[in-house]
Design an enzyme around this catalytic site. Structure first.
Site, mmCIF file in Angstrom:
data_model
loop_
_atom_site.group_PDB
_atom_site.id
_atom_site.type_symbol
_atom_site.label_atom_id
_atom_site.label_comp_id
_atom_site.label_asym_id
_atom_site.label_seq_id
_atom_site.Cartn_x
_atom_site.Cartn_y
_atom_site.Cartn_z
ATOM 1 N N HIS A 59 18.569 -36.656 33.104
ATOM 2 C CA HIS A 59 17.040 -37.209 33.695
ATOM 3 C C HIS A 59 17.180 -38.678 33.994
ATOM 4 O O HIS A 59 16.438 -39.090 34.573
ATOM 5 C CB HIS A 59 16.164 -36.722 32.411
ATOM 6 C CG HIS A 59 16.153 -35.536 32.228
ATOM 7 N ND1 HIS A 59 15.638 -34.515 33.432
ATOM 8 C CD2 HIS A 59 16.098 -34.683 31.144
ATOM 9 C CE1 HIS A 59 15.564 -33.241 32.661
ATOM 10 N NE2 HIS A 59 15.985 -33.335 31.507
ATOM 11 N N GLU B 32 18.861 -24.941 24.341
ATOM 12 C CA GLU B 32 17.512 -25.168 24.829
ATOM 13 C C GLU B 32 17.078 -24.039 25.781
ATOM 14 O O GLU B 32 16.115 -24.146 26.554
ATOM 15 C CB GLU B 32 17.358 -26.486 25.439
ATOM 16 C CG GLU B 32 18.506 -27.002 26.413
ATOM 17 C CD GLU B 32 18.497 -28.434 26.983
ATOM 18 O OE1 GLU B 32 17.304 -29.024 26.634
ATOM 19 O OE2 GLU B 32 19.102 -28.679 27.870
#
Length: 251
Positions: free
Chosen positions: A43, A150
């Protein structure tokens, strides 16, 4: 170094860096008492050269320098290890096959098939001080392969992922996990917490390190299961510090 401390059974504590690109952040983290920083290339906007500059200093002063790669690929894994990473975290790792690929690209023989580059940040830009086989054995011991769990698929496959030789750490990304489990934004939901507990149990069963990058409430809940703690993000740390100044001195 953080990896040796972890392998000796001790707890390590660190944070994620996504924005700051000045090497001073490495010294600040070390002086603050952290064991490692993890650079976010999924990110964040770091390139390999910026990371290499950070990693070079981190290695010199004994701070663990981990990186979250943008995606699972040989190019990212091998280049960032040669650029000085002491740990590679793969986001959204969901299958045994992906776990084996991470090991293949991040470990030298006989565990994996990492390409051999003898001059770089990882060797201090100097020639090897030992023979190749000894060097590769040492590097395997000094490098972490971190599977970021995740997704629901990863939880369903957690036994096979945890059993994969060469995977060192199972690290939960609670926000994406909650989204995948159908409870977005509710990381303390029982569904999410139960899935995290399942991963923690698998880590214990197969002798892997269990970890979370999460807010304090979730870290507190699983504190007895964690050997590796990741708390905070540089953006949040700076924002909270600045807000503290404003709140203290403004009417």
């Amino acid at each position: 170094m953080a990896v040796k401390k972890l392998r000796d059974g001790k707890k390590i504590v660190g944070t994620m860096i996504r924005m700051v690109d000045h090497p001073g952040i490495i010294q600040i983290a070390k002086n603050a008492g952290l064991d490692y920083v993890l650079f976010d290339m999924e990110h964040g906007t770091y390139d390999v050269q910026t990371f290499a500059n950070m990693a070079n200093l981190a290695r010199e002063i004994g701070l663990g320098c981990f990186v979250r790669i943008p995606e699972l690929s040989k190019s990212f894994v091998s280049r960032l290890l040669d650029a000085g990473a002491t740990g590679i975290m793969c986001p959204m790792l969901s299958t045994e096959e992906e776990a084996k690929k991470l090991v293949e690209w991040s470990r030298y023989i006989p565990i994996g098939g990492r390409g051999f580059g003898s001059l770089g940040v990882h060797t201090g830009y100097g020639n090897l001080k030992t023979d190749a086989l000894t060097f590769m054995k040492e590097q395997n011991a000094e490098t972490l392969a971190i599977a970021q769990i995740e997704t629901k698929e990863a939880v369903d496959n957690i036994e096979a992922i945890a059993a994969t030789e060469g995977i060192d750490v199972l690290l939960i990304g609670p926000n994406d996990l909650a989204i995948s489990l159908g409870v977005p934004g509710d990381i303390m939901n029982e569904i999410n917490v139960n899935a995290i507990a399942k991963v923690a149990a698998a880590a214990k069963k197969y002798g892997k390190v269990f970890s979370l990058h999460a807010p304090d409430a979730l870290l507190e809940k699983f504190k007895d299961d964690m050997q590796m703690v990741m708390s905070g993000l540089d953006i949040g740390v700076i924002a909270n510090g600045l807000k503290g100044i404003a709140d203290k001195f403004k009417d």
